[in-house]
Design a protein around this motif. Sequence first.
Motif, PDB file in Angstrom:
ATOM      1  N   GLY A 113      27.948  54.351  72.990  1.00  0.00           N
ATOM      2  CA  GLY A 113      29.334  54.558  73.376  1.00  0.00           C
ATOM      3  C   GLY A 113      29.490  54.800  74.868  1.00  0.00           C
ATOM      4  N   LEU A 114      28.588  55.599  75.438  1.00  0.00           N
ATOM      5  CA  LEU A 114      28.619  55.861  76.881  1.00  0.00           C
ATOM      6  C   LEU A 114      28.382  54.582  77.670  1.00  0.00           C
ATOM      7  CD1 LEU A 114      28.582  57.690  79.409  1.00  0.00           C
ATOM      8  CD2 LEU A 114      26.124  57.979  79.008  1.00  0.00           C
ATOM      9  N   LEU A 115      27.393  53.813  77.265  1.00  0.00           N
ATOM     10  CA  LEU A 115      27.056  52.583  77.984  1.00  0.00           C
ATOM     11  C   LEU A 115      28.209  51.590  77.947  1.00  0.00           C
ATOM     12  CD1 LEU A 115      23.394  52.128  76.691  1.00  0.00           C
ATOM     13  CD2 LEU A 115      24.125  53.107  78.860  1.00  0.00           C
ATOM     14  N   TYR A 116      28.801  51.430  76.769  1.00  0.00           N
ATOM     15  CA  TYR A 116      29.946  50.517  76.659  1.00  0.00           C
ATOM     16  C   TYR A 116      31.100  50.988  77.536  1.00  0.00           C
ATOM     17  CZ  TYR A 116      27.825  48.238  72.567  1.00  0.00           C
ATOM     18  OH  TYR A 116      27.009  47.539  71.731  1.00  0.00           O
ATOM     19  N   LEU A 117      31.333  52.296  77.565  1.00  0.00           N
ATOM     20  CA  LEU A 117      32.448  52.834  78.338  1.00  0.00           C
ATOM     21  C   LEU A 117      32.235  52.634  79.832  1.00  0.00           C
ATOM     22  CD1 LEU A 117      35.058  54.401  78.629  1.00  0.00           C
ATOM     23  CD2 LEU A 117      33.751  56.532  78.411  1.00  0.00           C
ATOM     24  N   VAL A 118      31.041  52.985  80.331  1.00  0.00           N
ATOM     25  CA  VAL A 118      30.747  52.826  81.762  1.00  0.00           C
ATOM     26  C   VAL A 118      30.896  51.366  82.174  1.00  0.00           C
ATOM     27  CG1 VAL A 118      28.922  52.958  83.507  1.00  0.00           C
ATOM     28  CG2 VAL A 118      29.261  54.845  81.928  1.00  0.00           C
ATOM     29  N   ALA A 119      30.338  50.469  81.357  1.00  0.00           N
ATOM     30  CA  ALA A 119      30.397  49.044  81.682  1.00  0.00           C
ATOM     31  C   ALA A 119      31.832  48.528  81.661  1.00  0.00           C
ATOM     32  CB  ALA A 119      29.542  48.256  80.697  1.00  0.00           C
ATOM     33  N   ALA A 125      37.578  47.563  86.710  1.00  0.00           N
ATOM     34  CA  ALA A 125      37.815  47.745  88.146  1.00  0.00           C
ATOM     35  C   ALA A 125      37.584  46.442  88.901  1.00  0.00           C
ATOM     36  CB  ALA A 125      36.890  48.834  88.683  1.00  0.00           C
ATOM     37  N   THR A 126      36.649  45.625  88.417  1.00  0.00           N
ATOM     38  CA  THR A 126      36.349  44.337  89.059  1.00  0.00           C
ATOM     39  C   THR A 126      37.364  43.271  88.679  1.00  0.00           C
ATOM     40  OG1 THR A 126      33.989  44.894  88.965  1.00  0.00           O
ATOM     41  CG2 THR A 126      34.551  42.600  89.407  1.00  0.00           C
ATOM     42  N   VAL A 127      37.779  43.275  87.409  1.00  0.00           N
ATOM     43  CA  VAL A 127      38.774  42.314  86.910  1.00  0.00           C
ATOM     44  C   VAL A 127      39.914  43.100  86.267  1.00  0.00           C
ATOM     45  CG1 VAL A 127      39.131  40.234  85.529  1.00  0.00           C
ATOM     46  CG2 VAL A 127      36.846  40.753  86.401  1.00  0.00           C
ATOM     47  N   PRO A 128      40.847  43.625  87.045  1.00  0.00           N
ATOM     48  CA  PRO A 128      41.898  44.506  86.531  1.00  0.00           C
ATOM     49  C   PRO A 128      42.788  43.875  85.466  1.00  0.00           C
ATOM     50  CG  PRO A 128      41.784  44.598  88.932  1.00  0.00           C
ATOM     51  CD  PRO A 128      40.920  43.452  88.509  1.00  0.00           C
ATOM     52  N   ALA A 129      42.852  42.561  85.437  1.00  0.00           N
ATOM     53  CA  ALA A 129      43.721  41.897  84.456  1.00  0.00           C
ATOM     54  C   ALA A 129      43.235  42.103  83.027  1.00  0.00           C
ATOM     55  CB  ALA A 129      43.803  40.398  84.766  1.00  0.00           C
ATOM     56  N   VAL A 130      41.942  42.400  82.852  1.00  0.00           N
ATOM     57  CA  VAL A 130      41.380  42.625  81.515  1.00  0.00           C
ATOM     58  C   VAL A 130      41.281  44.127  81.283  1.00  0.00           C
ATOM     59  CG1 VAL A 130      39.431  42.205  79.975  1.00  0.00           C
ATOM     60  CG2 VAL A 130      40.057  40.492  81.699  1.00  0.00           C
ATOM     61  N   PRO A 131      41.991  44.670  80.280  1.00  0.00           N
ATOM     62  CA  PRO A 131      41.992  46.118  80.054  1.00  0.00           C
ATOM     63  C   PRO A 131      40.646  46.645  79.571  1.00  0.00           C
ATOM     64  CG  PRO A 131      43.148  44.991  78.285  1.00  0.00           C
ATOM     65  CD  PRO A 131      42.857  43.945  79.323  1.00  0.00           C
ATOM     66  N   VAL A 132      40.445  47.936  79.722  1.00  0.00           N
ATOM     67  CA  VAL A 132      39.185  48.568  79.327  1.00  0.00           C
ATOM     68  C   VAL A 132      38.892  48.351  77.848  1.00  0.00           C
ATOM     69  CG1 VAL A 132      38.005  50.787  79.039  1.00  0.00           C
ATOM     70  CG2 VAL A 132      39.250  50.313  81.149  1.00  0.00           C
ATOM     71  N   TRP A 133      39.920  48.487  76.992  1.00  0.00           N
ATOM     72  CA  TRP A 133      39.688  48.372  75.560  1.00  0.00           C
ATOM     73  C   TRP A 133      39.195  46.985  75.168  1.00  0.00           C
ATOM     74  CZ3 TRP A 133      42.042  44.762  72.533  1.00  0.00           C
ATOM     75  CH2 TRP A 133      43.219  44.186  73.005  1.00  0.00           C
ATOM     76  N   LEU A 134      39.657  45.956  75.888  1.00  0.00           N
ATOM     77  CA  LEU A 134      39.232  44.591  75.565  1.00  0.00           C
ATOM     78  C   LEU A 134      37.782  44.358  75.990  1.00  0.00           C
ATOM     79  CD1 LEU A 134      40.121  41.979  74.299  1.00  0.00           C
ATOM     80  CD2 LEU A 134      41.014  41.232  76.516  1.00  0.00           C
ATOM     81  N   TRP A 135      37.402  44.914  77.151  1.00  0.00           N
ATOM     82  CA  TRP A 135      35.995  44.832  77.551  1.00  0.00           C
ATOM     83  C   TRP A 135      35.115  45.536  76.517  1.00  0.00           C
ATOM     84  CZ3 TRP A 135      34.295  41.445  80.773  1.00  0.00           C
ATOM     85  CH2 TRP A 135      35.048  41.045  81.886  1.00  0.00           C
ATOM     86  N   LEU A 136      35.548  46.718  76.076  1.00  0.00           N
ATOM     87  CA  LEU A 136      34.793  47.463  75.059  1.00  0.00           C
ATOM     88  C   LEU A 136      34.605  46.631  73.798  1.00  0.00           C
ATOM     89  CD1 LEU A 136      36.236  51.102  75.225  1.00  0.00           C
ATOM     90  CD2 LEU A 136      33.813  50.523  74.986  1.00  0.00           C
ATOM     91  N   MET A 358      36.954  58.163  74.447  1.00  0.00           N
ATOM     92  CA  MET A 358      36.523  58.743  75.708  1.00  0.00           C
ATOM     93  C   MET A 358      37.177  58.061  76.908  1.00  0.00           C
ATOM     94  SD  MET A 358      34.670  61.381  75.329  1.00  0.00           S
ATOM     95  CE  MET A 358      33.751  62.260  74.054  1.00  0.00           C
ATOM     96  N   ALA A 359      37.569  56.808  76.741  1.00  0.00           N
ATOM     97  CA  ALA A 359      38.263  56.107  77.827  1.00  0.00           C
ATOM     98  C   ALA A 359      39.612  56.738  78.117  1.00  0.00           C
ATOM     99  CB  ALA A 359      38.440  54.631  77.468  1.00  0.00           C
ATOM    100  N   SER A 360      40.154  57.439  77.125  1.00  0.00           N
ATOM    101  CA  SER A 360      41.456  58.087  77.303  1.00  0.00           C
ATOM    102  C   SER A 360      41.337  59.457  77.955  1.00  0.00           C
ATOM    103  CB  SER A 360      42.163  58.235  75.951  1.00  0.00           C
ATOM    104  OG  SER A 360      41.481  59.154  75.117  1.00  0.00           O
ATOM    105  N   ARG A 361      40.111  59.944  78.128  1.00  0.00           N
ATOM    106  CA  ARG A 361      39.884  61.257  78.729  1.00  0.00           C
ATOM    107  C   ARG A 361      39.414  61.098  80.172  1.00  0.00           C
ATOM    108  NH1 ARG A 361      38.317  65.779  75.005  1.00  0.00           N
ATOM    109  NH2 ARG A 361      37.346  66.587  76.907  1.00  0.00           N
TER     110      ARG A 361
END
Length: 468
Positions: A113-119, A125-136, A358-361
């Motif tokens: 979970g930590l690794l997925y979140l950090v990545a 941050a590199t591709v702002p058009a893609v949200p964190v949840w979609l990368w996860l 954790m992405a929400s915290r």
Amino acid sequence: MYEQNDLARYGYRQELARRLRFRDLVAYGLVYMVPIAPMAIFGSVYAGSGGMVALAYAVGVVALVFTAFSYAQMVKAFPMSGSVYNYAGRGISAPVGFLAGWVILLDYVLVPGLLYLVASVAMHATVPAVPVWLWLLGFVAVNTVVNSVGIRMTAMVTRVMLVGELIVLAIFLVVAGWALATGRGRFSWDAFYNSDTFTWSLVAGAVSIAVLSFLGFDGISMLAEETKGGSRQIGRAMAAVLILAGVLFIAQTWLAAMLVPEPASLLSDGDPNGTAFYDAAQVAGGGWLATLCAVATAIAWGLPNSMVAQVATSRLLYAMARDRQLPAFLAKVSIRRNVPINATLLTGVVSLALGLYMASRADGITLLSSLINFGAMVAFLVLHVSVVVHHLIRQRSGNWWAHLVMPGIGFVILAYVVVNANIAAQRLGLAWLVLGMVVLAGLYLAGRRPALSGLAPAQPQARHVERV
């Protein structure tokens, strides 16, 4: 084969496929540890160590060499999946094994979970058009599919990814070295020792953070039932991975420490954005090198590192489930793929849910890191005790060096690091341990007292593990 006979002695069938060689284990361990792992937490370790970041990693290597030695002793005695859970359970007692497995679950279940979140945060941050949840979602889906296909597919994919990480690291080392040789940065040994800031407690506190980069060498022991060549291969691979990764960690952090643009600010303010290493890379080679290091770190944590972490977690769940200490459905093995399919899928689901929460915290990454490190170090302490109890007390071994001195030194070093760890990590880690004791009491009340067949190897009784 002798590997299968060894496993049968402890009442288990050979359910997983033995397809991994020494080079696969080394690649697995290096990918799990991530050769470029310090890039993501460099600023935190730098600030926590008073600038002596290379020393923190050097002490971490020394401390964990003793831990790797203890792993090698126990995997020879009990060549099966489950890591500290099995070693403590069979080396000391089944209830202690349950608690050790519970503690290391804090490490293994949270790590993906930590690794997925950090990545995902880094890629957003590199591709702002893609949200964190979609990368996860993307990272979890890819890794779960690969791991469900079989261990050989996982090994092949991770080897390819490892080559890419090493290429990026080589580029940084060459460019950074050239930058220092041509007058950029400042040559100094302060990253190894600075008399103005040095205290052992300071270094120990920094090691408790840096140890996150080392987690993974121990995951090799989870593959004991999928390895060709016996338990000796596990011990050799763990030692090789730890030393190789340690050298790479020290080299890259030393160079980065000499290229930090504003060291005083980093020491006083820390690295809240996690960009300290990339700032140093920009000093060395410009924006292209900073971007390369940032993207490579994100991909490394999100794909190969998370992939092998998911493998290790699923094997721990599988080992505890077949001993009836976790729900039985986690012990189901795919008859086509020879993988614990339910444990693999559950790990993916939990990692996704944990990452999204954790992405929400605001403190999600810091909180996860602290819990993971604490759980791992406490489990390592139990491992050292297991060596002494099993070999020296039960087996009456005369090898005091291997079965008392080495694990004793490792225990003392890690205990000092744990005592000087983050206070919040200590409290949350102890709360998790107390919860484990409550669960253990519940097992006793339900008539499911922990019992391991390995405690009576002379009278094996094969356990049935359901295959699907």
